[in-house]
Write a protein that holds these residues in place. Structure first.
Motif, PDB file in Angstrom:
ATOM      1  N   SER A   1     -50.413  10.195 -28.249  1.00 33.92           N
ATOM      2  CA  SER A   1     -51.133  11.292 -27.605  1.00 33.92           C
ATOM      3  C   SER A   1     -50.516  12.645 -27.950  1.00 33.92           C
ATOM      4  O   SER A   1     -51.197  13.659 -27.905  1.00 33.92           O
ATOM      5  CB  SER A   1     -51.174  11.087 -26.091  1.00 33.92           C
ATOM      6  N   TRP A   2     -49.211  12.668 -28.278  1.00 35.77           N
ATOM      7  CA  TRP A   2     -48.525  13.902 -28.657  1.00 35.77           C
ATOM      8  C   TRP A   2     -47.484  13.599 -29.709  1.00 35.77           C
ATOM      9  O   TRP A   2     -46.893  12.524 -29.727  1.00 35.77           O
ATOM     10  CB  TRP A   2     -47.804  14.535 -27.454  1.00 35.77           C
ATOM     11  N   LEU A   3     -47.221  14.578 -30.559  1.00 35.88           N
ATOM     12  CA  LEU A   3     -46.102  14.518 -31.495  1.00 35.88           C
ATOM     13  C   LEU A   3     -45.197  15.702 -31.171  1.00 35.88           C
ATOM     14  O   LEU A   3     -45.583  16.857 -31.338  1.00 35.88           O
ATOM     15  CB  LEU A   3     -46.571  14.610 -32.958  1.00 35.88           C
ATOM     16  N   TYR A   4     -44.008  15.400 -30.669  1.00 37.68           N
ATOM     17  CA  TYR A   4     -43.035  16.445 -30.335  1.00 37.68           C
ATOM     18  C   TYR A   4     -42.172  16.685 -31.566  1.00 37.68           C
ATOM     19  O   TYR A   4     -41.671  15.751 -32.173  1.00 37.68           O
ATOM     20  CB  TYR A   4     -42.161  16.009 -29.153  1.00 37.68           C
ATOM     21  N   GLN A   5     -42.003  17.947 -31.920  1.00 41.68           N
ATOM     22  CA  GLN A   5     -41.199  18.314 -33.079  1.00 41.68           C
ATOM     23  C   GLN A   5     -40.094  19.271 -32.647  1.00 41.68           C
ATOM     24  O   GLN A   5     -39.843  20.285 -33.286  1.00 41.68           O
ATOM     25  CB  GLN A   5     -42.082  18.941 -34.158  1.00 41.68           C
ATOM     26  N   ARG A   6     -39.465  18.922 -31.545  1.00 39.46           N
ATOM     27  CA  ARG A   6     -38.451  19.788 -30.965  1.00 39.46           C
ATOM     28  C   ARG A   6     -37.359  18.945 -30.324  1.00 39.46           C
ATOM     29  O   ARG A   6     -37.511  18.497 -29.192  1.00 39.46           O
ATOM     30  CB  ARG A   6     -39.108  20.685 -29.925  1.00 39.46           C
ATOM     31  N   SER A   7     -36.290  18.710 -31.059  1.00 37.78           N
ATOM     32  CA  SER A   7     -35.205  17.938 -30.465  1.00 37.78           C
ATOM     33  C   SER A   7     -34.569  18.742 -29.337  1.00 37.78           C
ATOM     34  O   SER A   7     -34.658  19.972 -29.307  1.00 37.78           O
ATOM     35  CB  SER A   7     -34.163  17.565 -31.515  1.00 37.78           C
ATOM     36  N   ASP A   8     -33.971  18.051 -28.409  1.00 40.09           N
ATOM     37  CA  ASP A   8     -33.337  18.593 -27.197  1.00 40.09           C
ATOM     38  C   ASP A   8     -34.344  18.999 -26.117  1.00 40.09           C
ATOM     39  O   ASP A   8     -33.937  19.468 -25.060  1.00 40.09           O
ATOM     40  CB  ASP A   8     -32.401  19.770 -27.491  1.00 40.09           C
ATOM     41  N   LEU A   9     -35.634  18.822 -26.343  1.00 40.52           N
ATOM     42  CA  LEU A   9     -36.609  19.146 -25.301  1.00 40.52           C
ATOM     43  C   LEU A   9     -36.337  18.261 -24.089  1.00 40.52           C
ATOM     44  O   LEU A   9     -36.217  17.046 -24.218  1.00 40.52           O
ATOM     45  CB  LEU A   9     -38.036  18.914 -25.799  1.00 40.52           C
ATOM     46  N   PRO A  10     -36.211  18.846 -22.892  1.00 41.24           N
ATOM     47  CA  PRO A  10     -35.962  18.024 -21.713  1.00 41.24           C
ATOM     48  C   PRO A  10     -37.206  17.236 -21.315  1.00 41.24           C
ATOM     49  O   PRO A  10     -38.337  17.729 -21.466  1.00 41.24           O
ATOM     50  CB  PRO A  10     -35.589  19.044 -20.634  1.00 41.24           C
ATOM     51  N   ILE A  11     -36.998  16.048 -20.831  1.00 38.51           N
ATOM     52  CA  ILE A  11     -38.081  15.223 -20.299  1.00 38.51           C
ATOM     53  C   ILE A  11     -37.571  14.522 -19.041  1.00 38.51           C
ATOM     54  O   ILE A  11     -36.369  14.373 -18.842  1.00 38.51           O
ATOM     55  CB  ILE A  11     -38.614  14.188 -21.329  1.00 38.51           C
ATOM     56  N   ARG A  12     -38.498  14.117 -18.202  1.00 34.13           N
ATOM     57  CA  ARG A  12     -38.146  13.355 -17.006  1.00 34.13           C
ATOM     58  C   ARG A  12     -38.636  11.928 -17.220  1.00 34.13           C
ATOM     59  O   ARG A  12     -39.818  11.714 -17.493  1.00 34.13           O
ATOM     60  CB  ARG A  12     -38.811  13.933 -15.764  1.00 34.13           C
ATOM     61  N   VAL A  13     -37.736  10.973 -17.104  1.00 27.52           N
ATOM     62  CA  VAL A  13     -38.107   9.563 -17.197  1.00 27.52           C
ATOM     63  C   VAL A  13     -38.576   9.135 -15.813  1.00 27.52           C
ATOM     64  O   VAL A  13     -37.849   9.282 -14.831  1.00 27.52           O
ATOM     65  CB  VAL A  13     -36.922   8.700 -17.668  1.00 27.52           C
ATOM     66  N   ILE A  14     -39.814   8.604 -15.746  1.00 24.12           N
ATOM     67  CA  ILE A  14     -40.378   8.241 -14.453  1.00 24.12           C
ATOM     68  C   ILE A  14     -40.638   6.744 -14.300  1.00 24.12           C
ATOM     69  O   ILE A  14     -40.895   6.273 -13.193  1.00 24.12           O
ATOM     70  CB  ILE A  14     -41.653   9.055 -14.144  1.00 24.12           C
ATOM     71  N   ASP A  15     -40.554   5.982 -15.396  1.00 26.71           N
ATOM     72  CA  ASP A  15     -40.737   4.534 -15.318  1.00 26.71           C
ATOM     73  C   ASP A  15     -40.130   3.882 -16.551  1.00 26.71           C
ATOM     74  O   ASP A  15     -39.921   4.537 -17.567  1.00 26.71           O
ATOM     75  CB  ASP A  15     -42.223   4.189 -15.202  1.00 26.71           C
ATOM     76  N   ILE A  16     -39.856   2.582 -16.432  1.00 26.44           N
ATOM     77  CA  ILE A  16     -39.240   1.824 -17.522  1.00 26.44           C
ATOM     78  C   ILE A  16     -40.049   0.552 -17.746  1.00 26.44           C
ATOM     79  O   ILE A  16     -40.434  -0.121 -16.791  1.00 26.44           O
ATOM     80  CB  ILE A  16     -37.785   1.442 -17.176  1.00 26.44           C
ATOM     81  N   TYR A  17     -40.284   0.227 -19.016  1.00 29.05           N
ATOM     82  CA  TYR A  17     -40.908  -1.035 -19.394  1.00 29.05           C
ATOM     83  C   TYR A  17     -40.243  -1.496 -20.681  1.00 29.05           C
ATOM     84  O   TYR A  17     -40.550  -0.982 -21.760  1.00 29.05           O
ATOM     85  CB  TYR A  17     -42.416  -0.872 -19.580  1.00 29.05           C
ATOM     86  N   GLY A  18     -39.277  -2.414 -20.566  1.00 30.34           N
ATOM     87  CA  GLY A  18     -38.544  -2.885 -21.742  1.00 30.34           C
ATOM     88  C   GLY A  18     -37.844  -1.747 -22.434  1.00 30.34           C
ATOM     89  O   GLY A  18     -37.082  -1.004 -21.814  1.00 30.34           O
ATOM     90  N   GLU A  19     -38.105  -1.576 -23.738  1.00 34.39           N
ATOM     91  CA  GLU A  19     -37.480  -0.499 -24.500  1.00 34.39           C
ATOM     92  C   GLU A  19     -38.304   0.788 -24.471  1.00 34.39           C
ATOM     93  O   GLU A  19     -38.038   1.721 -25.219  1.00 34.39           O
ATOM     94  CB  GLU A  19     -37.237  -0.931 -25.944  1.00 34.39           C
ATOM     95  N   TRP A  20     -39.277   0.857 -23.602  1.00 35.86           N
ATOM     96  CA  TRP A  20     -40.148   2.025 -23.479  1.00 35.86           C
ATOM     97  C   TRP A  20     -39.878   2.755 -22.174  1.00 35.86           C
ATOM     98  O   TRP A  20     -39.549   2.145 -21.163  1.00 35.86           O
ATOM     99  CB  TRP A  20     -41.620   1.598 -23.552  1.00 35.86           C
ATOM    100  N   ARG A  21     -40.023   4.086 -22.231  1.00 36.76           N
ATOM    101  CA  ARG A  21     -39.848   4.920 -21.044  1.00 36.76           C
ATOM    102  C   ARG A  21     -41.096   5.754 -20.836  1.00 36.76           C
ATOM    103  O   ARG A  21     -41.578   6.403 -21.770  1.00 36.76           O
ATOM    104  CB  ARG A  21     -38.646   5.858 -21.207  1.00 36.76           C
ATOM    105  N   LYS A  22     -41.615   5.705 -19.606  1.00 40.48           N
ATOM    106  CA  LYS A  22     -42.714   6.604 -19.252  1.00 40.48           C
ATOM    107  C   LYS A  22     -42.063   7.925 -18.904  1.00 40.48           C
ATOM    108  O   LYS A  22     -41.165   7.986 -18.063  1.00 40.48           O
ATOM    109  CB  LYS A  22     -43.528   6.086 -18.082  1.00 40.48           C
ATOM    110  N   VAL A  23     -42.496   8.982 -19.593  1.00 49.07           N
ATOM    111  CA  VAL A  23     -41.859  10.279 -19.434  1.00 49.07           C
ATOM    112  C   VAL A  23     -42.874  11.346 -19.047  1.00 49.07           C
ATOM    113  O   VAL A  23     -44.081  11.187 -19.227  1.00 49.07           O
ATOM    114  CB  VAL A  23     -41.124  10.700 -20.733  1.00 49.07           C
ATOM    115  N   GLN A  24     -42.318  12.434 -18.527  1.00 45.42           N
ATOM    116  CA  GLN A  24     -43.109  13.613 -18.196  1.00 45.42           C
ATOM    117  C   GLN A  24     -42.446  14.785 -18.900  1.00 45.42           C
ATOM    118  O   GLN A  24     -41.225  14.949 -18.828  1.00 45.42           O
ATOM    119  CB  GLN A  24     -43.106  13.832 -16.685  1.00 45.42           C
ATOM    120  N   ASP A  25     -43.240  15.589 -19.613  1.00 44.44           N
ATOM    121  CA  ASP A  25     -42.675  16.743 -20.310  1.00 44.44           C
ATOM    122  C   ASP A  25     -42.733  17.979 -19.398  1.00 44.44           C
ATOM    123  O   ASP A  25     -43.271  17.914 -18.296  1.00 44.44           O
ATOM    124  CB  ASP A  25     -43.353  16.952 -21.666  1.00 44.44           C
ATOM    125  N   PRO A  26     -42.168  19.104 -19.822  1.00 40.50           N
ATOM    126  CA  PRO A  26     -42.138  20.297 -18.968  1.00 40.50           C
ATOM    127  C   PRO A  26     -43.514  20.801 -18.523  1.00 40.50           C
ATOM    128  O   PRO A  26     -43.626  21.471 -17.499  1.00 40.50           O
ATOM    129  CB  PRO A  26     -41.443  21.347 -19.845  1.00 40.50           C
TER     130      PRO A  26
END
Length: 163
Positions: free
Chosen positions: A55-80
Motif C-alpha cells: 500500500s506504501w513504499l517508504y524511502q526514508r530510513s529512521d522514520l518513526p513508526i508505532r508497532v500496534i500488533d504482531i503476527y509472526g515475523e510481521w508487524r502491524k504499524v502506524q506511521d506519523p
C-alpha cells in the motif's frame, strides 16, 4: 575440513547469531511501542505476508513508526500520518526516532523553554531521540541537536521516559 572452511562456517554462525539477537528483540516487545524504519526502502502491505499488495513504499530510513500488533515475523504499524499496514520485522529497528510535527520547533541547549536555542527544525524533519523526561526529549537531526518539547514531535508517548 580445511582451516578456510572453518572460518567460513564461523562467519556464517556469527551471522545467524546476529539475526537471532535481532529477532529476539522483536519478539520480546509487546505492542504498542515505537520503532523506526531501518531500510532505505520499505513496503507497507495490506496484510501480514508478501502475498498481500503493497500500500506504501517508504524511502526514508529512521522514520518513526508505532508497532500496534504482531503476527509472526510481521508487524502491524502506524506511521506519523496515521496510515496503518504491515511490515516485515527485519525492516524495523529499535532505534528511537521522532518527526517534527506542527510548526518549526526550537532545539534548546537545556530542557527548559528559557534555555538558549541551538537550532530550529521544520515540520517533517526526522531525528534520533534520547533522554526523554519531564516533557522534553533530546532530538538529534544529523548532528544538530537540542532539547525539544515532547508534544512537538511524533515518536514518543506523552510524558514517556526514554533512558
Amino acid at each position: 575440513m580445511r582451516f578456510g572452511s572453518w572460518i567460513i562456517l564461523g562467519v556464517a554462525a556469527l551471522g545467524l547469531m546476529t539475526l537471532s539477537a535481532e529477532e529476539a528483540w522483536a519478539q520480546q516487545r509487546k505492542p504498542p511501542y515505537f520503532a523506526s524504519i531501518t531500510a532505505g526502502k520499505a513496503r507497507m502491505r495490506t496484510g501480514p505476508g508478501r502475498n498481500y499488495p503493497a500500500s506504501w513504499l517508504y524511502q526514508r530510513s529512521d522514520l518513526p513508526i508505532r508497532v500496534i500488533d504482531i503476527y509472526g515475523e510481521w508487524r502491524k504499524v502506524q506511521d506519523p500520518d496515521g496510515t496503518e499496514g504491515w511490515m516485515q520485522v527485519n525492516l524495523l529497528s529499535d532505534r528511537r526516532t521522532a518527526i517534527v510535527t506542527g510548526q518549526i520547533v526550537e532545539l534548546r541547549a537545556q530542557p527548559r523553554s528559557s534555555a538558549k536555542v541551538n537550532w530550529r527544525a521544520a515540520p517533517g524533519v526526522v531525528g534520533r531521540i534520547s533522554r526523554c523526561s519531564d516533557g522534553w526529549c533530546y532530538f538529534d537531526a544529523r548532528g544538530r541537536g537540542g532539547y525539544v518539547e515532547q508534544g512537538r514531535i511524533w515518536g514518543t508517548d506523552p510524558n514517556e521516559t526514554v533512558p
